[in-house]
Design a protein around this motif. Structure first.
Motif, PDB file in Angstrom:
ATOM      1  N   PHE A 172      -4.595   6.720   3.825  1.00 35.83           N
ATOM      2  CA  PHE A 172      -4.526   5.732   2.763  1.00 35.83           C
ATOM      3  C   PHE A 172      -4.595   6.391   1.396  1.00 35.83           C
ATOM      4  O   PHE A 172      -5.394   7.297   1.171  1.00 35.83           O
ATOM      5  N   GLY A 196       0.809  -1.210   0.000  1.00 36.17           N
ATOM      6  CA  GLY A 196       0.000   0.000   0.000  1.00 36.17           C
ATOM      7  C   GLY A 196       0.843   1.260   0.000  1.00 36.17           C
ATOM      8  O   GLY A 196       2.000   1.245   0.405  1.00 36.17           O
ATOM      9  N   TYR A 220      -6.600  -3.256   4.288  1.00 38.77           N
ATOM     10  CA  TYR A 220      -5.570  -2.679   3.424  1.00 38.77           C
ATOM     11  C   TYR A 220      -5.539  -1.151   3.517  1.00 38.77           C
ATOM     12  O   TYR A 220      -4.563  -0.514   3.159  1.00 38.77           O
ATOM     13  N   TYR A 221      -6.638  -0.537   3.985  1.00 39.72           N
ATOM     14  CA  TYR A 221      -6.780   0.912   4.040  1.00 39.72           C
ATOM     15  C   TYR A 221      -6.347   1.499   5.384  1.00 39.72           C
ATOM     16  O   TYR A 221      -6.372   2.714   5.572  1.00 39.72           O
ATOM     17  N   TYR A 277      -0.425  -2.345   8.960  1.00 35.79           N
ATOM     18  CA  TYR A 277       0.764  -2.543   8.139  1.00 35.79           C
ATOM     19  C   TYR A 277       1.951  -2.858   9.035  1.00 35.79           C
ATOM     20  O   TYR A 277       2.204  -2.176  10.022  1.00 35.79           O
ATOM     21  N   ALA A 287      -3.709   0.662  -2.692  1.00 40.06           N
ATOM     22  CA  ALA A 287      -3.129  -0.627  -2.327  1.00 40.06           C
ATOM     23  C   ALA A 287      -3.307  -1.598  -3.481  1.00 40.06           C
ATOM     24  O   ALA A 287      -4.187  -1.414  -4.337  1.00 40.06           O
TER      25      ALA A 287
END
Length: 124
Positions: free
Chosen positions: A47, A35, A105-106, A111, A50
């Motif tokens: 964000f 991402g 993922y956002y 992460y 990604a």
């Protein structure tokens, strides 16, 4: 362990383009969702985009849709972010990250690995 190194930032005029690259190393790099996030002074990391581990799924924050394109070259172990129609509001430090949690993922909290960041400045 995954090591990430961003490059490609710089100064550009509004309406211009930049291409960011993230070089990844580590045996399990290909298993991670990659991402791009950005962080402006005094603001939280947000964000940007990604891409799935196969490169067949991409996700974008709404302000970036139609302007930014994320891509992944597994053979070269790189993830790129093509940024077009840049605006002064896009000015920030851009970070590349890796997560094994596809459902979030956002969300920067999920992460595991991060690069050092690359500065993008868009002048009006």
């Amino acid at each position: 362990q995954v090591q990430l190194v961003e490059s490609g930032g710089g100064l550009v005029q509004a309406g211009g383009s930049l291409r960011l690259s993230c070089a990844a190393s580590g045996r399990t790099y290909s298993n991670y969702i990659m991402g791009w996030f950005r962080q402006a002074p005094g603001k939280e990391r947000e964000f940007v985009a990604a891409i799935g581990w196969r490169g067949d799924r991409t996700y974008y924050a709404d302000p970036m849709k139609g302007r930014f394109i994320i891509s992944r070259d597994s053979a070269k172990n790189t993830v790129c972010l093509q940024m077009n129609s840049l605006e002064p509001e896009d000015t920030a430090v851009y970070y590349c990250g890796a997560t094994s949690n596809g459902n979030y993922y956002y969300n920067a909290r999920y992460y595991t690995f991060w690069g050092q960041g690359t500065q993008v400045t868009v002048s009006s």
